[in-house]
Design a protein around this motif. Structure first.
Motif, short mmCIF file in Angstrom:
data_model
loop_
_atom_site.label_atom_id
_atom_site.label_comp_id
_atom_site.label_asym_id
_atom_site.label_seq_id
_atom_site.Cartn_x
_atom_site.Cartn_y
_atom_site.Cartn_z
N PRO A 119 54.87 -14.35 18.09
CA PRO A 119 54.87 -14.51 19.54
C PRO A 119 56.29 -14.79 20.04
N ALA A 120 56.55 -14.40 21.26
CA ALA A 120 57.87 -14.66 21.86
C ALA A 120 58.15 -16.15 21.86
N GLY A 121 59.37 -16.50 21.58
CA GLY A 121 59.79 -17.89 21.65
C GLY A 121 59.56 -18.72 20.39
N LEU A 122 58.92 -18.16 19.38
CA LEU A 122 58.72 -18.92 18.15
C LEU A 122 60.06 -19.07 17.44
N ASP A 123 60.45 -20.30 17.14
CA ASP A 123 61.73 -20.56 16.48
C ASP A 123 61.58 -20.35 14.98
N LEU A 124 62.26 -19.34 14.48
CA LEU A 124 62.19 -18.99 13.06
C LEU A 124 63.45 -19.39 12.30
N THR A 125 64.38 -20.06 12.95
CA THR A 125 65.69 -20.34 12.37
C THR A 125 65.59 -21.03 11.02
N THR A 126 64.86 -22.13 10.94
CA THR A 126 64.77 -22.90 9.70
C THR A 126 64.06 -22.11 8.61
N ALA A 127 62.98 -21.42 8.96
CA ALA A 127 62.25 -20.62 7.97
C ALA A 127 63.11 -19.45 7.49
N ARG A 128 63.87 -18.81 8.38
CA ARG A 128 64.76 -17.72 7.97
C ARG A 128 65.82 -18.24 6.99
N GLN A 129 66.38 -19.41 7.28
CA GLN A 129 67.39 -19.98 6.39
C GLN A 129 66.79 -20.28 5.02
N ALA A 130 65.60 -20.85 5.00
CA ALA A 130 64.94 -21.18 3.73
C ALA A 130 64.64 -19.91 2.94
N LEU A 137 61.56 -13.35 -3.46
CA LEU A 137 60.43 -13.46 -2.54
C LEU A 137 59.43 -14.54 -2.99
N GLY A 138 59.19 -14.64 -4.29
CA GLY A 138 58.27 -15.66 -4.79
C GLY A 138 58.76 -17.07 -4.49
N GLN A 139 60.05 -17.30 -4.66
CA GLN A 139 60.60 -18.61 -4.34
C GLN A 139 60.54 -18.86 -2.84
N ALA A 140 60.79 -17.83 -2.03
CA ALA A 140 60.68 -17.98 -0.57
C ALA A 140 59.25 -18.36 -0.20
N TRP A 141 58.27 -17.68 -0.81
CA TRP A 141 56.86 -17.95 -0.54
C TRP A 141 56.53 -19.42 -0.83
N ASP A 142 57.12 -19.97 -1.89
CA ASP A 142 56.82 -21.34 -2.31
C ASP A 142 57.58 -22.41 -1.52
N ASP A 143 58.56 -22.02 -0.71
CA ASP A 143 59.33 -22.99 0.06
C ASP A 143 58.41 -23.67 1.08
#
Length: 172
Positions: A119-130, A137-143
């Motif tokens: 949705p518009a406006g959802l802040d993804l900054t922290t998740a993108r950095q993680a 991809l597996g390690q990203a999934w587990d973060d």
């Protein structure tokens, strides 16, 4: 692939790739894609009646992969994750697949069945950095930050026509 959800795969694309696909009608490059593969079925412990759940898991993995793509627009603003649902024709699962990972040789706009995005406006900054700093991809999934995003924010379904309007700046 197994008989569970073999007809559709999910392709994460950057905002730039989406615009190129809309403007030029195709992406002529191998693209990562995520589908219901033997590896995903084993990972999720899906049974014969779990086709819809397995397909949703493949879409969720693609959504995490989308976090690892460039996430800014030309003006530097945050853009949503974008995942395309397309026919599985041409999809080849990776030999070491565990999360439904594979590749498509390319993609044409007429094959896009639906578009999923945040949705518009959802802040993804922290998740993108993680996700970007994860080894794979597996390690990203587990973060934990990524896991919270996956648990709390399903991607919304859109028609391909809506994506054309986004790319052309017409949000009406």
């Amino acid at each position: 692939m197994t008989q569970l959800g073999t007809e559709t795969v999910f392709v994460p694309v950057s905002w730039q790739q989406l615009r190129e696909l809309v403007d030029h009608g195709e992406l002529n490059e191998p693209l990562p894609a995520y589908g219901v593969t033997p590896g995903l079925v084993a990972w999720g412990e899906f049974g014969p009646g779990d086709g819809e759940d397995a397909l949703f898991a493949a879409q969720s993995v693609a959504a995490v992969a989308a976090l690892r793509l460039p996430g800014g627009s030309a003006d530097g603003s945050e853009v949503p994750r974008v995942v395309l649902a397309v026919p599985a024709a041409g999809f080849v699962a990776d030999a070491d697949d565990t999360l439904g990972t594979g590749r498509l040789p390319g993609l044409t706009w007429p094959h896009v069945a639906s578009v999923f995005s945040d949705p518009a406006g959802l802040d993804l900054t922290t998740a993108r950095q993680a996700a970007a700093t994860a080894a794979d991809l597996g390690q990203a999934w587990d973060d934990p930050v990524v896991a919270d995003l996956v648990d709390e924010h399903d991607l919304g379904w859109h028609t391909p026509e809506e994506a054309v309007r986004w790319c052309r700046g017409d949000d009406s």
